[in-house]
Design an enzyme around this catalytic site. Structure first.
Site, PDB file in Angstrom:
ATOM      1  N   CYS A 174       5.498  -0.266   7.850  1.00  0.00           N
ATOM      2  CA  CYS A 174       5.211   0.929   7.054  1.00  0.00           C
ATOM      3  C   CYS A 174       6.464   1.354   6.312  1.00  0.00           C
ATOM      4  O   CYS A 174       7.553   1.365   6.888  1.00  0.00           O
ATOM      5  CB  CYS A 174       4.740   2.073   7.964  1.00  0.00           C
ATOM      6  SG  CYS A 174       4.313   3.577   7.065  1.00  0.00           S
ATOM      7  N   LEU A 175       6.290   1.722   5.052  1.00  0.00           N
ATOM      8  CA  LEU A 175       7.420   2.176   4.237  1.00  0.00           C
ATOM      9  C   LEU A 175       8.016   3.465   4.794  1.00  0.00           C
ATOM     10  O   LEU A 175       9.174   3.768   4.530  1.00  0.00           O
ATOM     11  CB  LEU A 175       6.964   2.389   2.787  1.00  0.00           C
ATOM     12  CG  LEU A 175       6.450   1.124   2.078  1.00  0.00           C
ATOM     13  CD1 LEU A 175       5.742   1.491   0.777  1.00  0.00           C
ATOM     14  CD2 LEU A 175       7.585   0.142   1.822  1.00  0.00           C
ATOM     15  N   GLY A 208       0.840  -1.194   0.000  1.00  0.00           N
ATOM     16  CA  GLY A 208       0.000   0.000   0.000  1.00  0.00           C
ATOM     17  C   GLY A 208       0.873   1.241   0.000  1.00  0.00           C
ATOM     18  O   GLY A 208       2.056   1.172   0.357  1.00  0.00           O
ATOM     19  N   HIS A 263      -4.716   1.374   7.584  1.00  0.00           N
ATOM     20  CA  HIS A 263      -3.353   1.930   7.613  1.00  0.00           C
ATOM     21  C   HIS A 263      -3.216   3.116   6.652  1.00  0.00           C
ATOM     22  O   HIS A 263      -2.657   4.156   7.016  1.00  0.00           O
ATOM     23  CB  HIS A 263      -2.372   0.794   7.262  1.00  0.00           C
ATOM     24  CG  HIS A 263      -0.930   1.169   7.258  1.00  0.00           C
ATOM     25  ND1 HIS A 263      -0.047   0.747   8.222  1.00  0.00           N
ATOM     26  CD2 HIS A 263      -0.193   1.927   6.402  1.00  0.00           C
ATOM     27  CE1 HIS A 263       1.155   1.234   7.964  1.00  0.00           C
ATOM     28  NE2 HIS A 263       1.098   1.946   6.858  1.00  0.00           N
ATOM     29  N   GLU A 264      -3.762   2.971   5.439  1.00  0.00           N
ATOM     30  CA  GLU A 264      -3.658   4.061   4.444  1.00  0.00           C
ATOM     31  C   GLU A 264      -4.555   5.245   4.824  1.00  0.00           C
ATOM     32  O   GLU A 264      -4.188   6.407   4.621  1.00  0.00           O
ATOM     33  CB  GLU A 264      -4.004   3.546   3.042  1.00  0.00           C
ATOM     34  CG  GLU A 264      -3.182   2.371   2.538  1.00  0.00           C
ATOM     35  CD  GLU A 264      -1.683   2.495   2.742  1.00  0.00           C
ATOM     36  OE1 GLU A 264      -1.168   3.630   2.835  1.00  0.00           O
ATOM     37  OE2 GLU A 264      -1.012   1.456   2.843  1.00  0.00           O
ATOM     38  N   HIS A 313      -2.748   7.374   7.235  1.00  0.00           N
ATOM     39  CA  HIS A 313      -1.785   8.268   6.558  1.00  0.00           C
ATOM     40  C   HIS A 313      -2.478   9.536   6.053  1.00  0.00           C
ATOM     41  O   HIS A 313      -1.979  10.645   6.217  1.00  0.00           O
ATOM     42  CB  HIS A 313      -1.136   7.570   5.366  1.00  0.00           C
ATOM     43  CG  HIS A 313       0.029   6.691   5.711  1.00  0.00           C
ATOM     44  ND1 HIS A 313       1.139   7.136   6.376  1.00  0.00           N
ATOM     45  CD2 HIS A 313       0.258   5.375   5.455  1.00  0.00           C
ATOM     46  CE1 HIS A 313       2.019   6.140   6.521  1.00  0.00           C
ATOM     47  NE2 HIS A 313       1.499   5.053   5.974  1.00  0.00           N
ATOM     48  N   GLN A 326       2.624   9.962   1.918  1.00  0.00           N
ATOM     49  CA  GLN A 326       3.976   9.419   2.070  1.00  0.00           C
ATOM     50  C   GLN A 326       4.960   9.942   1.035  1.00  0.00           C
ATOM     51  O   GLN A 326       6.172   9.826   1.217  1.00  0.00           O
ATOM     52  CB  GLN A 326       3.936   7.882   1.997  1.00  0.00           C
ATOM     53  CG  GLN A 326       3.233   7.255   3.182  1.00  0.00           C
ATOM     54  CD  GLN A 326       3.163   5.749   3.055  1.00  0.00           C
ATOM     55  OE1 GLN A 326       2.279   5.219   2.407  1.00  0.00           O
ATOM     56  NE2 GLN A 326       4.099   5.041   3.668  1.00  0.00           N
TER      57      GLN A 326
END
Ligand code: GNR
Ligand code: NI
Length: 165
Positions: A93-94, A46, A135-136, A139, A51
């Site tokens: 998470c990236l 994702g 999660h997204e 963000h 981000q």
């Protein structure tokens, strides 16, 4: 297509709340393509626009093993169908590379979103997809999974990432 740079915690731009997308134009489609390319490049499942420093309500997801089932969600909204049902999952998470923590989230949800043409859609996600959607959405609201853990753990993670640089 362009691979974009992913901001890392504790970058302050990760705290900005994204604005609603109003225009479903070519620029939005290019952004979605870049986000998909960036996500596949780093083998994520994702990626939210936040981000890469773009504060618009758009995220891309692909949980398929073949990495060939992209889902692009614009202006997403979650409806919690049964708040008593929660599931834990070890999230990464990236933007918080190398750290994983168990996070508990509502598991019985409905997702309402627009596609890239501005057509409203609804899905009833299951399993991993449910976790990634939460999660997204976090963000896009300026939140990270580390906000769901203790302040002590969060500070340790932040210190380790800052030192790494
Ligand atoms: O690649 C990712 N893996 C992941 C694992 C568990 C729960 C959520 C995720 S999303 C993450 C990519 C990312 O940082 N998206 O914002
Ligand atoms: Ni993330």
């Amino acid at each position: 297509m362009t691979i974009r740079k992913i901001l890392k915690f504790p970058h302050q731009d990760l705290r900005v709340k994204a604005s609603q997308v109003k225009e479903f134009n070519e620029e939005l489609k290019v952004l979605a393509e870049d986000m998909l390319e960036t996500m596949y490049d780093v083998k994520g499942i994702g990626l939210a626009a936040t981000q890469i420093g773009i504060h618009k309500q758009i995220a891309v997801i692909d949980i398929s093993p073949e990495k060939n089932e992209p889902l692009v969600i614009v202006n997403p909204k979650i409806e919690i169908l049964d708040a008593s049902i929660k599931e834990e999952y070890e999230e990464g998470c990236l933007s918080v590379p190398g750290f994983f923590e168990k996070i508990s989230r509502p598991a019985d949800i409905k997702l309402i979103y627009s596609d890239l043409d501005g057509v409203q859609k609804e899905i009833k996600p299951e399993g991993l997809l449910t976790k990634v959607i939460h999660h997204e959405m976090d963000h896009l609201n300026g939140k990270l999974f580390v906000d769901h853990i203790s302040e002590l753990k969060r500070r340790r993670i932040r210190n380790k990432i800052v030192k790494q640089k």
